[in-house]
Design an enzyme around this catalytic site. Sequence first.
Site, PDB file in Angstrom:
ATOM      1  N   ARG A   1      58.670 108.546 -58.825  1.00 11.37           N
ATOM      2  CA  ARG A   1      58.707 107.117 -59.133  1.00 11.37           C
ATOM      3  C   ARG A   1      59.035 106.326 -57.869  1.00 11.37           C
ATOM      4  O   ARG A   1      58.446 105.284 -57.600  1.00 11.37           O
ATOM      5  CB  ARG A   1      59.734 106.857 -60.227  1.00 11.37           C
ATOM      6  CG  ARG A   1      59.781 105.412 -60.641  1.00 11.37           C
ATOM      7  CD  ARG A   1      60.800 105.189 -61.737  1.00 11.37           C
ATOM      8  NE  ARG A   1      60.800 103.796 -62.097  1.00 11.37           N
ATOM      9  CZ  ARG A   1      60.902 103.374 -63.330  1.00 11.37           C
ATOM     10  NH1 ARG A   1      61.007 104.211 -64.312  1.00 11.37           N
ATOM     11  NH2 ARG A   1      60.922 102.088 -63.572  1.00 11.37           N
TER      12      ARG A   1
ATOM     13  N   ARG B   1      75.272  88.868 -35.898  1.00  6.64           N
ATOM     14  CA  ARG B   1      73.979  89.558 -35.729  1.00  6.64           C
ATOM     15  C   ARG B   1      73.325  89.783 -37.091  1.00  6.64           C
ATOM     16  O   ARG B   1      72.144  89.552 -37.282  1.00  6.64           O
ATOM     17  CB  ARG B   1      74.165  90.894 -35.031  1.00  6.64           C
ATOM     18  CG  ARG B   1      74.382  90.809 -33.577  1.00  6.64           C
ATOM     19  CD  ARG B   1      74.226  92.184 -32.926  1.00  6.64           C
ATOM     20  NE  ARG B   1      74.397  92.019 -31.510  1.00  6.64           N
ATOM     21  CZ  ARG B   1      75.521  92.288 -30.861  1.00  6.64           C
ATOM     22  NH1 ARG B   1      76.555  92.785 -31.497  1.00  6.64           N
ATOM     23  NH2 ARG B   1      75.609  92.093 -29.566  1.00  6.64           N
TER      24      ARG B   1
ATOM     25  N   GLU C   1      59.157  84.087 -49.455  1.00  6.67           N
ATOM     26  CA  GLU C   1      57.712  83.877 -49.310  1.00  6.67           C
ATOM     27  C   GLU C   1      56.929  84.866 -50.172  1.00  6.67           C
ATOM     28  O   GLU C   1      55.923  84.506 -50.790  1.00  6.67           O
ATOM     29  CB  GLU C   1      57.291  83.999 -47.847  1.00  6.67           C
ATOM     30  CG  GLU C   1      55.844  83.673 -47.597  1.00  6.67           C
ATOM     31  CD  GLU C   1      55.484  82.237 -47.933  1.00  6.67           C
ATOM     32  OE1 GLU C   1      54.496  82.042 -48.698  1.00  6.67           O
ATOM     33  OE2 GLU C   1      56.156  81.319 -47.448  1.00  6.67           O
TER      34      GLU C   1
ATOM     35  N   GLU D   1      52.379  82.163 -57.138  1.00  9.13           N
ATOM     36  CA  GLU D   1      51.078  81.507 -56.973  1.00  9.13           C
ATOM     37  C   GLU D   1      49.939  82.383 -57.468  1.00  9.13           C
ATOM     38  O   GLU D   1      49.018  81.906 -58.144  1.00  9.13           O
ATOM     39  CB  GLU D   1      50.866  81.121 -55.509  1.00  9.13           C
ATOM     40  CG  GLU D   1      51.763  79.987 -55.068  1.00  9.13           C
ATOM     41  CD  GLU D   1      51.551  79.583 -53.617  1.00  9.13           C
ATOM     42  OE1 GLU D   1      50.793  80.263 -52.895  1.00  9.13           O
ATOM     43  OE2 GLU D   1      52.146  78.576 -53.206  1.00  9.13           O
TER      44      GLU D   1
ATOM     45  N   GLU E   1      42.527  75.977 -63.451  1.00  7.14           N
ATOM     46  CA  GLU E   1      42.515  74.550 -63.764  1.00  7.14           C
ATOM     47  C   GLU E   1      43.901  73.968 -63.541  1.00  7.14           C
ATOM     48  O   GLU E   1      44.915  74.652 -63.651  1.00  7.14           O
ATOM     49  CB  GLU E   1      42.036  74.297 -65.190  1.00  7.14           C
ATOM     50  CG  GLU E   1      42.985  74.727 -66.275  1.00  7.14           C
ATOM     51  CD  GLU E   1      42.429  74.471 -67.661  1.00  7.14           C
ATOM     52  OE1 GLU E   1      43.104  73.748 -68.415  1.00  7.14           O
ATOM     53  OE2 GLU E   1      41.340  74.979 -67.962  1.00  7.14           O
ATOM     54  N   ARG E   2      43.919  72.695 -63.189  1.00  6.92           N
ATOM     55  CA  ARG E   2      45.190  72.023 -62.903  1.00  6.92           C
ATOM     56  C   ARG E   2      45.970  71.808 -64.195  1.00  6.92           C
ATOM     57  O   ARG E   2      45.429  71.382 -65.198  1.00  6.92           O
ATOM     58  CB  ARG E   2      44.947  70.678 -62.227  1.00  6.92           C
ATOM     59  CG  ARG E   2      44.358  70.824 -60.851  1.00  6.92           C
ATOM     60  CD  ARG E   2      44.364  69.482 -60.124  1.00  6.92           C
ATOM     61  NE  ARG E   2      43.801  69.625 -58.810  1.00  6.92           N
ATOM     62  CZ  ARG E   2      44.511  69.955 -57.746  1.00  6.92           C
ATOM     63  NH1 ARG E   2      45.798  70.174 -57.852  1.00  6.92           N
ATOM     64  NH2 ARG E   2      43.936  70.063 -56.570  1.00  6.92           N
TER      65      ARG E   2
ATOM     66  N   SER F   1      57.393  76.750 -53.582  1.00 10.29           N
ATOM     67  CA  SER F   1      57.326  76.172 -52.242  1.00 10.29           C
ATOM     68  C   SER F   1      58.679  75.606 -51.824  1.00 10.29           C
ATOM     69  O   SER F   1      59.108  75.760 -50.671  1.00 10.29           O
ATOM     70  CB  SER F   1      56.257  75.073 -52.212  1.00 10.29           C
ATOM     71  OG  SER F   1      56.180  74.484 -50.947  1.00 10.29           O
TER      72      SER F   1
END
Length: 144
Positions: free
Chosen positions: A27, A73, A87, A94, A103-104, A116
């Site tokens: 796994r 550090r 990110e 997304e 579609e929006r 974002s």
Amino acid sequence: MTTESTETREGINRDSEAMPKLTGVFRSLFAVRNSINGFKSAWREESSFRQEVILFLLFSPLPLVLDIPPIQRLLLAVTVLLVLLVELINSSIEATIDRISLERHELSARAKDCGSAAVTLALLICALTWGTICFPLLLRWMHW
């Protein structure tokens, strides 16, 4: 005989009984493989991820040569990794939204905007940390 089917990345339906759940070391190995695929996909599809990886590669050696305590550090390294982490999560959001529908829709826009915003906050955390730790060093170096 009725069995639950799952859809793979290729869109092929597979019987859940035909694919037993892996355990233990196997796994973990498949999890690592999936992670590598995720990194490859993000590198290939997301220009912002590529830019942030390049910044990571440029900045990551710096904490090793600075005359700072180990905890500082670590903070410098972790904040850059945080940007990459957020990110990747944003890219996942997304991709999921785009998979559901192109579609929006107000909720889709909200999800993408929040992702974002999370990346922006991670970048701000990184910049503040690097500025707080490195600015005094820069002033000392310039003899101010």
